[in-house]
Motif scaffolding. Structure first.
Motif, mmCIF file in Angstrom:
data_model
loop_
_atom_site.group_PDB
_atom_site.id
_atom_site.type_symbol
_atom_site.label_atom_id
_atom_site.label_comp_id
_atom_site.label_asym_id
_atom_site.label_seq_id
_atom_site.Cartn_x
_atom_site.Cartn_y
_atom_site.Cartn_z
ATOM 1 N N THR A 219 0.773 -1.199 -0.317
ATOM 2 C CA THR A 219 0.021 0.032 -0.040
ATOM 3 C C THR A 219 0.971 1.326 -0.171
ATOM 4 O O THR A 219 2.130 1.610 0.973
ATOM 5 N N TRP A 220 0.542 2.072 -1.335
ATOM 6 C CA TRP A 220 1.469 3.434 -1.799
ATOM 7 C C TRP A 220 0.664 4.368 -2.193
ATOM 8 O O TRP A 220 0.322 4.039 -2.854
ATOM 9 N N TYR A 221 0.605 5.516 -1.834
ATOM 10 C CA TYR A 221 0.677 6.798 -2.762
ATOM 11 C C TYR A 221 0.935 7.731 -2.536
ATOM 12 O O TYR A 221 2.848 7.412 -2.530
ATOM 13 N N HIS A 222 1.054 7.982 -4.313
ATOM 14 C CA HIS A 222 2.124 8.659 -4.861
ATOM 15 C C HIS A 222 1.356 10.299 -5.599
ATOM 16 O O HIS A 222 0.317 10.049 -6.409
ATOM 17 N N SER A 223 2.229 11.221 -5.654
ATOM 18 C CA SER A 223 1.436 12.353 -6.032
ATOM 19 C C SER A 223 2.964 13.356 -7.087
ATOM 20 O O SER A 223 3.926 13.664 -5.744
ATOM 21 N N VAL A 224 2.425 14.005 -7.656
ATOM 22 C CA VAL A 224 3.536 14.706 -8.475
ATOM 23 C C VAL A 224 3.008 16.437 -8.136
ATOM 24 O O VAL A 224 1.517 16.881 -8.608
ATOM 25 N N TYR A 225 3.204 16.699 -7.718
ATOM 26 C CA TYR A 225 3.232 18.722 -7.152
ATOM 27 C C TYR A 225 3.746 19.587 -8.216
ATOM 28 O O TYR A 225 5.715 19.532 -8.050
ATOM 29 N N GLU A 226 3.462 21.048 -8.029
ATOM 30 C CA GLU A 226 4.442 21.644 -9.554
ATOM 31 C C GLU A 226 4.349 22.334 -8.723
ATOM 32 O O GLU A 226 3.782 23.735 -8.239
ATOM 33 N N LEU A 227 5.616 23.254 -9.069
ATOM 34 C CA LEU A 227 6.810 24.551 -7.994
ATOM 35 C C LEU A 227 7.014 25.458 -9.318
ATOM 36 O O LEU A 227 8.070 25.417 -10.140
ATOM 37 N N ASN A 228 5.869 26.883 -9.296
ATOM 38 C CA ASN A 228 6.647 28.094 -9.845
ATOM 39 C C ASN A 228 7.366 28.593 -9.144
ATOM 40 O O ASN A 228 7.582 29.402 -8.270
ATOM 41 N N VAL A 229 8.763 28.034 -9.388
ATOM 42 C CA VAL A 229 10.001 29.254 -8.863
ATOM 43 C C VAL A 229 10.126 30.758 -8.966
ATOM 44 O O VAL A 229 10.202 30.777 -10.733
ATOM 45 N N VAL A 230 9.888 31.658 -8.571
ATOM 46 C CA VAL A 230 9.809 32.531 -8.806
ATOM 47 C C VAL A 230 11.265 33.337 -7.875
ATOM 48 O O VAL A 230 11.941 32.996 -6.694
#
Length: 280
Positions: A198-209
């Motif tokens: 049992t595992w979970y996974h997410s991809v997040y986008e960082l907008n680096v400024v």
């Protein structure tokens, strides 16, 4: 008897051999189940989750996004998969992975990556006994094993759990500091291993400024102090005297008879003569 002994000997050999193979298989299966208790098994992560090695029992047991089960936040602000997260470059931020359900988890893998950007130095530890920063190398990514942690690609930053512990605090912090040279979109992946299957996974986008510049300081003191003395002395006012009388006024004693005209000279002479007679 010898023949019988030989047969029994071969039978015993076969039994021992079978037992050894069984124990070896059991040990191998056990090692596979608890393959990497001290770190993640890989630093190679795709859009659907980690790319596990052959025979790893985690393969195919992903439960989808973390949202609803686990929370990832930066500076206490939760990340959302569908919303880019604004992040200032050149500033250290605190990222946490924590359980939203109150239960702990056994494993963790965090990566930072972006096309054309070197992010290998962008993740840092907060608690060394809880997390580990993975190495980045041109030979990566490589799969780990029970005695060797995995290696990330040369431009990828990776962090994982450290030690076979369940995170009872449900809160695993890291630091993120992305250099100003890496302005733009950056992918942050988070994989939480709840159990072997049992595992979970997410991809997040960082907008680096770029980090906001400091506002200029405003001085309350004037740059030039005002001059106390006037630049030029005021003109002294001229008091014009009143016009002098054209002739001195004639003061006549009370009781005296004013003599005017041509008789004045004659009168004076008479007075002088009289005075001379009196004092002679």
């Amino acid at each position: 008897p010898l023949a019988r002994f030989g047969i029994n000997g071969r039978e015993q050999d076969m039994k021992v051999s079978s037992a050894v193979r069984f124990l070896a298989a059991a040990f191998s299966a056990s090692a596979c189940v608890d393959a990497w208790p001290n770190w993640a098994g890989t630093c190679d992560v795709g859009p659907d989750g980690p790319v596990f090695g052959i025979g790893v029992p985690h393969e195919g047991f992903g439960q989808g996004d973390l949202e609803g089960s686990y929370v990832t936040d930066i500076n206490l602000e939760p990340l959302v998969v569908s919303e880019p997260f604004l992040l200032s470059a050149g500033v250290e931020h605190t990222m946490r992975v924590l359980s939203a359900r109150g239960d702990g988890f056994k494993g963790l893998l965090v990566t930072l990556s972006a096309d054309g950007k070197d992010l290998s130095e962008s993740l840092g530890q907060v608690f060394r006994n809880v997390t580990r920063i993975l190495a980045s190398d041109a030979d990566g990514p490589t799969v780990g094993n029970p005695s060797t942690p995995p290696v990330c690609a040369a431009t990828v930053a990776g962090a994982t759990h450290s030690g076979p512990i369940e995170f009872d605090l449900h809160n695993v912090p890291f630091t993120i500091n992305i250099a100003s040279a890496n302005i733009g979109a950056v992918n942050l992946t988070v994989t939480v291993m709840e159990s072997t299957q049992t595992w979970y996974h997410s991809v997040y986008e960082l907008n680096v400024v770029d980090a906001p510049t400091a506002a200029p300081s405003v001085s309350m003191m004037p740059t030039n102090m005002p001059t106390v003395k006037p630049t030029s002395a005021p003109a002294t006012p001229t008091v014009a005297p009143t016009a002098a009388p054209s002739a001195s006024p004639t003061v006549t004693p009370s009781g005296a008879v004013a003599i005017t005209g041509g008789g004045a000279s004659t009168a004076l002479l008479a007075v002088a003569g009289a005075l001379g007679w009196i004092f002679s």
